[in-house]
Design a protein around this motif. Structure first.
Motif, PDB file in Angstrom:
ATOM      1  N   LEU A   1       0.824  -1.204   0.000  1.00 42.51           N
ATOM      2  CA  LEU A   1       0.000   0.000   0.000  1.00 42.51           C
ATOM      3  C   LEU A   1       0.862   1.259   0.000  1.00 42.51           C
ATOM      4  CD1 LEU A   1      -2.737  -1.040   2.588  1.00 42.51           C
ATOM      5  CD2 LEU A   1      -3.070  -0.689   0.137  1.00 42.51           C
ATOM      6  N   GLN A   2       1.958   1.229   0.770  1.00 42.15           N
ATOM      7  CA  GLN A   2       2.810   2.406   0.855  1.00 42.15           C
ATOM      8  C   GLN A   2       3.500   2.694  -0.476  1.00 42.15           C
ATOM      9  OE1 GLN A   2       5.561   2.186   4.089  1.00 42.15           O
ATOM     10  NE2 GLN A   2       6.017   4.357   4.084  1.00 42.15           N
ATOM     11  N   GLU A   3       3.856   1.658  -1.223  1.00 40.08           N
ATOM     12  CA  GLU A   3       4.488   1.852  -2.522  1.00 40.08           C
ATOM     13  C   GLU A   3       3.539   2.495  -3.522  1.00 40.08           C
ATOM     14  OE1 GLU A   3       5.814  -1.967  -3.695  1.00 40.08           O
ATOM     15  OE2 GLU A   3       7.463  -2.057  -2.238  1.00 40.08           O
ATOM     16  N   ARG A   4       2.251   2.182  -3.414  1.00 45.05           N
ATOM     17  CA  ARG A   4       1.271   2.697  -4.372  1.00 45.05           C
ATOM     18  C   ARG A   4       0.582   3.968  -3.907  1.00 45.05           C
ATOM     19  NH1 ARG A   4       2.419  -2.171  -4.960  1.00 45.05           N
ATOM     20  NH2 ARG A   4       2.177  -3.360  -6.883  1.00 45.05           N
ATOM     21  N   ALA A   5       0.769   4.317  -2.646  1.00 44.84           N
ATOM     22  CA  ALA A   5       0.112   5.513  -2.119  1.00 44.84           C
ATOM     23  C   ALA A   5       0.875   6.761  -2.566  1.00 44.84           C
ATOM     24  CB  ALA A   5       0.052   5.455  -0.602  1.00 44.84           C
ATOM     25  N   PRO A   6       0.164   7.854  -2.812  1.00 38.35           N
ATOM     26  CA  PRO A   6       0.848   9.102  -3.166  1.00 38.35           C
ATOM     27  C   PRO A   6       1.595   9.666  -1.974  1.00 38.35           C
ATOM     28  CG  PRO A   6      -1.494   9.496  -2.862  1.00 38.35           C
ATOM     29  CD  PRO A   6      -1.294   8.002  -2.763  1.00 38.35           C
ATOM     30  N   SER A   7       2.497  10.587  -2.260  1.00 39.97           N
ATOM     31  CA  SER A   7       3.250  11.234  -1.186  1.00 39.97           C
ATOM     32  C   SER A   7       2.290  12.002  -0.287  1.00 39.97           C
ATOM     33  CB  SER A   7       4.287  12.172  -1.788  1.00 39.97           C
ATOM     34  OG  SER A   7       4.957  12.880  -0.788  1.00 39.97           O
ATOM     35  N   GLY A   8       2.423  11.819   1.022  1.00 41.45           N
ATOM     36  CA  GLY A   8       1.550  12.500   1.969  1.00 41.45           C
ATOM     37  C   GLY A   8       0.271  11.762   2.284  1.00 41.45           C
ATOM     38  N   ALA A   9       0.172  10.477   1.904  1.00 42.11           N
ATOM     39  CA  ALA A   9      -1.030   9.703   2.246  1.00 42.11           C
ATOM     40  C   ALA A   9      -1.146   9.575   3.758  1.00 42.11           C
ATOM     41  CB  ALA A   9      -0.976   8.326   1.593  1.00 42.11           C
ATOM     42  N   CYS A  10      -2.386   9.592   4.251  1.00 37.39           N
ATOM     43  CA  CYS A  10      -2.601   9.720   5.701  1.00 37.39           C
ATOM     44  C   CYS A  10      -3.201   8.472   6.331  1.00 37.39           C
ATOM     45  CB  CYS A  10      -3.522  10.912   5.979  1.00 37.39           C
ATOM     46  SG  CYS A  10      -5.207  10.717   5.341  1.00 37.39           S
ATOM     47  N   TYR A  11      -3.140   7.304   5.684  1.00 36.66           N
ATOM     48  CA  TYR A  11      -3.843   6.156   6.253  1.00 36.66           C
ATOM     49  C   TYR A  11      -3.174   5.652   7.527  1.00 36.66           C
ATOM     50  CZ  TYR A  11      -0.332   3.463   3.647  1.00 36.66           C
ATOM     51  OH  TYR A  11       0.842   2.958   3.160  1.00 36.66           O
ATOM     52  N   LEU A  12      -1.832   5.731   7.618  1.00 38.00           N
ATOM     53  CA  LEU A  12      -1.172   5.329   8.861  1.00 38.00           C
ATOM     54  C   LEU A  12      -1.444   6.337   9.976  1.00 38.00           C
ATOM     55  CD1 LEU A  12       2.277   3.958   7.628  1.00 38.00           C
ATOM     56  CD2 LEU A  12       0.306   2.670   8.450  1.00 38.00           C
ATOM     57  N   LYS A  13      -1.470   7.607   9.640  1.00 35.51           N
ATOM     58  CA  LYS A  13      -1.813   8.627  10.626  1.00 35.51           C
ATOM     59  C   LYS A  13      -3.252   8.453  11.095  1.00 35.51           C
ATOM     60  CE  LYS A  13      -1.580  13.642  11.280  1.00 35.51           C
ATOM     61  NZ  LYS A  13      -1.195  14.931  10.644  1.00 35.51           N
ATOM     62  N   CYS A  14      -4.138   8.063  10.172  1.00 32.50           N
ATOM     63  CA  CYS A  14      -5.532   7.800  10.536  1.00 32.50           C
ATOM     64  C   CYS A  14      -5.611   6.647  11.528  1.00 32.50           C
ATOM     65  CB  CYS A  14      -6.337   7.494   9.275  1.00 32.50           C
ATOM     66  SG  CYS A  14      -8.098   7.238   9.528  1.00 32.50           S
ATOM     67  N   LEU A  15      -4.823   5.596  11.315  1.00 34.13           N
ATOM     68  CA  LEU A  15      -4.821   4.462  12.237  1.00 34.13           C
ATOM     69  C   LEU A  15      -4.288   4.882  13.607  1.00 34.13           C
ATOM     70  CD1 LEU A  15      -5.186   1.502  12.886  1.00 34.13           C
ATOM     71  CD2 LEU A  15      -2.998   1.011  11.778  1.00 34.13           C
ATOM     72  N   GLN A  16      -3.260   5.701  13.638  1.00 33.65           N
ATOM     73  CA  GLN A  16      -2.739   6.179  14.918  1.00 33.65           C
ATOM     74  C   GLN A  16      -3.789   6.985  15.678  1.00 33.65           C
ATOM     75  OE1 GLN A  16       0.789   8.042  13.052  1.00 33.65           O
ATOM     76  NE2 GLN A  16       2.007   6.873  14.514  1.00 33.65           N
ATOM     77  N   LEU A  17      -4.520   7.834  14.968  1.00 32.95           N
ATOM     78  CA  LEU A  17      -5.548   8.637  15.629  1.00 32.95           C
ATOM     79  C   LEU A  17      -6.723   7.785  16.087  1.00 32.95           C
ATOM     80  CD1 LEU A  17      -5.477  11.799  13.348  1.00 32.95           C
ATOM     81  CD2 LEU A  17      -4.861  11.682  15.761  1.00 32.95           C
ATOM     82  N   LEU A  18      -7.019   6.698  15.378  1.00 33.47           N
ATOM     83  CA  LEU A  18      -8.063   5.779  15.832  1.00 33.47           C
ATOM     84  C   LEU A  18      -7.678   5.152  17.169  1.00 33.47           C
ATOM     85  CD1 LEU A  18      -9.075   3.963  12.520  1.00 33.47           C
ATOM     86  CD2 LEU A  18     -10.565   5.390  13.939  1.00 33.47           C
ATOM     87  N   LYS A  19      -6.426   4.759  17.305  1.00 34.78           N
ATOM     88  CA  LYS A  19      -5.971   4.217  18.587  1.00 34.78           C
ATOM     89  C   LYS A  19      -6.074   5.261  19.693  1.00 34.78           C
ATOM     90  CE  LYS A  19      -2.530   1.067  16.571  1.00 34.78           C
ATOM     91  NZ  LYS A  19      -1.092   0.725  16.571  1.00 34.78           N
ATOM     92  N   ALA A  20      -5.677   6.488  19.377  1.00 35.30           N
ATOM     93  CA  ALA A  20      -5.763   7.551  20.380  1.00 35.30           C
ATOM     94  C   ALA A  20      -7.216   7.857  20.729  1.00 35.30           C
ATOM     95  CB  ALA A  20      -5.063   8.801  19.855  1.00 35.30           C
ATOM     96  N   LEU A  21      -8.118   7.793  19.738  1.00 38.36           N
ATOM     97  CA  LEU A  21      -9.543   8.006  19.997  1.00 38.36           C
ATOM     98  C   LEU A  21     -10.089   6.928  20.928  1.00 38.36           C
ATOM     99  CD1 LEU A  21     -12.115   9.663  19.151  1.00 38.36           C
ATOM    100  CD2 LEU A  21     -12.457   7.951  17.374  1.00 38.36           C
ATOM    101  N   ARG A  22      -9.662   5.695  20.717  1.00 40.88           N
ATOM    102  CA  ARG A  22     -10.060   4.611  21.618  1.00 40.88           C
ATOM    103  C   ARG A  22      -9.569   4.857  23.042  1.00 40.88           C
ATOM    104  NH1 ARG A  22      -6.414  -0.284  20.804  1.00 40.88           N
ATOM    105  NH2 ARG A  22      -5.033   1.325  21.647  1.00 40.88           N
ATOM    106  N   ASP A  23      -8.330   5.320  23.169  1.00 43.65           N
ATOM    107  CA  ASP A  23      -7.788   5.596  24.501  1.00 43.65           C
ATOM    108  C   ASP A  23      -8.532   6.735  25.180  1.00 43.65           C
ATOM    109  OD1 ASP A  23      -6.039   3.641  23.809  1.00 43.65           O
ATOM    110  OD2 ASP A  23      -4.292   4.941  23.592  1.00 43.65           O
ATOM    111  N   LEU A  24      -8.919   7.749  24.409  1.00 42.41           N
ATOM    112  CA  LEU A  24      -9.704   8.844  24.986  1.00 42.41           C
ATOM    113  C   LEU A  24     -11.068   8.339  25.461  1.00 42.41           C
ATOM    114  CD1 LEU A  24      -9.026  11.796  22.518  1.00 42.41           C
ATOM    115  CD2 LEU A  24      -8.203  11.564  24.853  1.00 42.41           C
ATOM    116  N   GLY A  25     -11.659   7.429  24.706  1.00 41.22           N
ATOM    117  CA  GLY A  25     -12.961   6.892  25.087  1.00 41.22           C
ATOM    118  C   GLY A  25     -12.920   6.055  26.347  1.00 41.22           C
TER     119      GLY A  25
END
Length: 536
Positions: A363-387
């Motif tokens: 996925l990383q090889e085919r994703a454009p520069s600046g793709a945010c899917y890993l950052k989205c996953l990190q924020l999902l974990k943080a959202l779970r911790d906030l909950g």
């Protein structure tokens, strides 16, 4: 994943003010120790200039703090909703909340690549010494060293979020697979339990691993000599299931823990120059944990205490490993209820970290520069911790198991590969929209009992996008990660998730600041105990 370093003004101004104050004090001390009875005529003016500069810097810091407080006070807040749980209003459509999210990510979520790199290198050195010592030692366990003994293969495999670039907060926890070498006479026949009709959903991702009996010679009994030759191994590491000998995860884990203790005792003295190490055994249900503490003479820039889970793994084929299964009692019921003569010690889990790493790299090889899917996953974990804030320990544990890191990663991959969005839709500017889509997807899975399949097991796994899977994974039945939880638990998790999402602006205002600011209290070790990073 690109990383940007920014100047934290909230830290910069206090440091500058403190430095100037220290210079003023040093100036007065040096003047007093000079022994001059009188001061020059312009001494008062000099003192006044330095003091004025310090006061101006202090005023600048106070104004900056007041400006930040005013912005936090007058940012628009979302209205309170009642009725059917829905994801409106959309928090990221409100002005200013993108700044709060970015601030929260920078201060509370993002991991310094410098510190992470040093931590991974340190873990690799220590574990490498330990594994090599384990390979060199002859095991005095249930089987004497020789052709029928288990042994360390000599290498180790780093798995988990720290090596997939989506770990959050601190690099203080790592997972490492330690492959074991089976005797040459022993071959395995793994079989998925997904097709067992009377099996509880929590066990359908497990495997049985029978010993493969070689074909009988002409006129002789099937495997007669083999059974006699392998009897020491089968007596030490196998249990009977439906008339056949199966490799036991419990017996293998017991041997692994004792062998690891002896190996650590052999190298502990040589490691004392680098760090202090200790081993915590997890009983017969959890793998042992190696604790790495910095020694007093270590003046490196990354002095962190780290915990490394050492997971014994039996290699099957093409990067697929069998490991001891993670079966929390609260969601599975007692193991004694296994049907059809299944032995609980014979259950194995499958580790597909290699396939998942390959998928993320693809996925990383085919994703454009600046793709945010890993950052989205990190924020999902943080959202779970906030909950989880404010929940009692039991509820927090259940919440963390339903929305485990593996469930969140599988949900993200399902949205990423199943929505048919163009590549530019995952640019950084669309981070809020993508985050909302994943939350909506999780809501539907929890409330409407939609399936959330394991991203590798089964023919429909997401990893099949990369290439053909090994046979043992292709023939496995698809595993629904949310099936072990009853409807009430899923509904409570969905309500909590939606409530956390609606309150996201307030939560970001409360917990999105720098770490040195006052924080609301939370139960000790609640997050680390309730939310295992990478277990499915």
């Amino acid at each position: 994943m690109s990383v940007h370093y920014t100047l934290n003004l909230r830290v910069f101004w206090p440091l500058v003010t403190g430095l100037c104050t220290a210079l003023v004090c040093l100036y007065h001390i040096l003047r007093g120790s000079g022994g001059a009875p009188t001061e020059p005529p312009d001494g008062a003016d000099c003192d006044f200039s330095v003091l004025k500069a310090a006061v101006l810097l202090l005023l600048g810091y106070v104004l900056l703090r007041c400006r930040h407080a005013v912005r936090q006070r007058f940012l628009p807040r979302p209205p309170r909703l009642a009725g059917h749980p829905a994801l409106s209003p959309r928090p990221f459509r409100e002005p200013g909340l993108g700044i709060l999210l970015e601030s929260f990510y920078e201060h509370e979520v993002r991991l310094s690549p410098h510190v992470l790199g040093h931590s991974k290198a340190h873990v690799s050195r220590i574990v490498g010494v330990l594994v090599r010592a384990g390979r060199a030692r002859t095991s005095p366990g249930p089987i004497p060293g020789g052709a029928l003994a288990l042994a360390f293969r000599g290498d180790f495999i780093q798995v988990g979020s720290a090596y997939e670039q989506h770990k959050i907060r601190r690099p203080d926890g790592f997972d490492v697979l330690v492959p074991l070498r089976l005797p040459p006479l022993v071959a395995l026949e793994p079989r998925s339990l997904g097709a067992e009709p009377a099996l509880a959903p929590a066990f359908r991702g497990c495997f049985l691993c029978a010993l493969k009996i070689p074909p009988a010679p002409s006129g002789g009994p099937a495997g007669g000599n083999w059974l006699r030759d392998c009897k020491p191994f089968t007596d030490g590491f196998c249990v009977d299931v439906r008339g056949r000998r199966h490799l036991s995860a419990t017996l293998v884990l017991r041997w692994f823990q004792s062998h690891l203790q002896r190996s650590l005792a052999a190298v502990r003295y040589s490691l004392e120059e680098r760090c202090r190490v200790s081993l915590t055994l997890g009983g017969l249900e959890q793998p042992p944990t190696l604790h790495i503490l910095p020694c007093r003479t270590d003046y490196g820039c990354c002095r962190l205490s780290m915990a490394v889970r050492l997971i014994p793994a039996v290699h099957l084929s093409d990067g697929v490993f069998l490991v001891a299964p993670a079966l929390p009692p609260s969601s599975t019921g007692p193991l004694s209820e296994l049907p059809g003569g299944l032995h609980p010690e014979a259950l194995w889990g499958v580790n597909t970290a290699r396939q998942e790493q390959k998928l993320l790299s693809w996925l990383q090889e085919r994703a454009p520069s600046g793709a945010c899917y890993l950052k989205c996953l990190q924020l999902l974990k943080a959202l779970r911790d906030l909950g989880a804030r404010g929940l009692d320990p039991t509820a927090a544990t259940q919440w963390g198991r339903i929305l485990s890191s593996y469930v969140l990663k599988s949900a993200l991959l399902a949205v990423l590969l199943g929505q048919g969005l163009p590549a530019h839709a995952w640019d950084e500017v669309h981070l809020g929209e993508r985050l909302e889509e994943v939350v909506r997807f999780l809501r539907d899975c929890l409330l409407q009992r939609r399936t959330l399949f394991h991203c590798v097991l089964g023919p429909g796994g997401a990893a099949a996008e990369v290439g053909p899977l090994p046979k043992v994974l292709r023939e496995a039945n698809p595993v629904d990660l949310l099936a072990p939880f009853d409807q009430r638990a899923r509904e409570l998790a969905a309500v909590r998730l939606l409530s956390t999402w609606r309150r996201l602006p307030q939560l970001l205002r409360a917990y999105g600041g720098p770490r040195y600011l006052a924080r609301c209290p939370s139960p000790r070790n609640q997050r680390t105990q309730a939310f295992p990073e990478d277990e499915p």
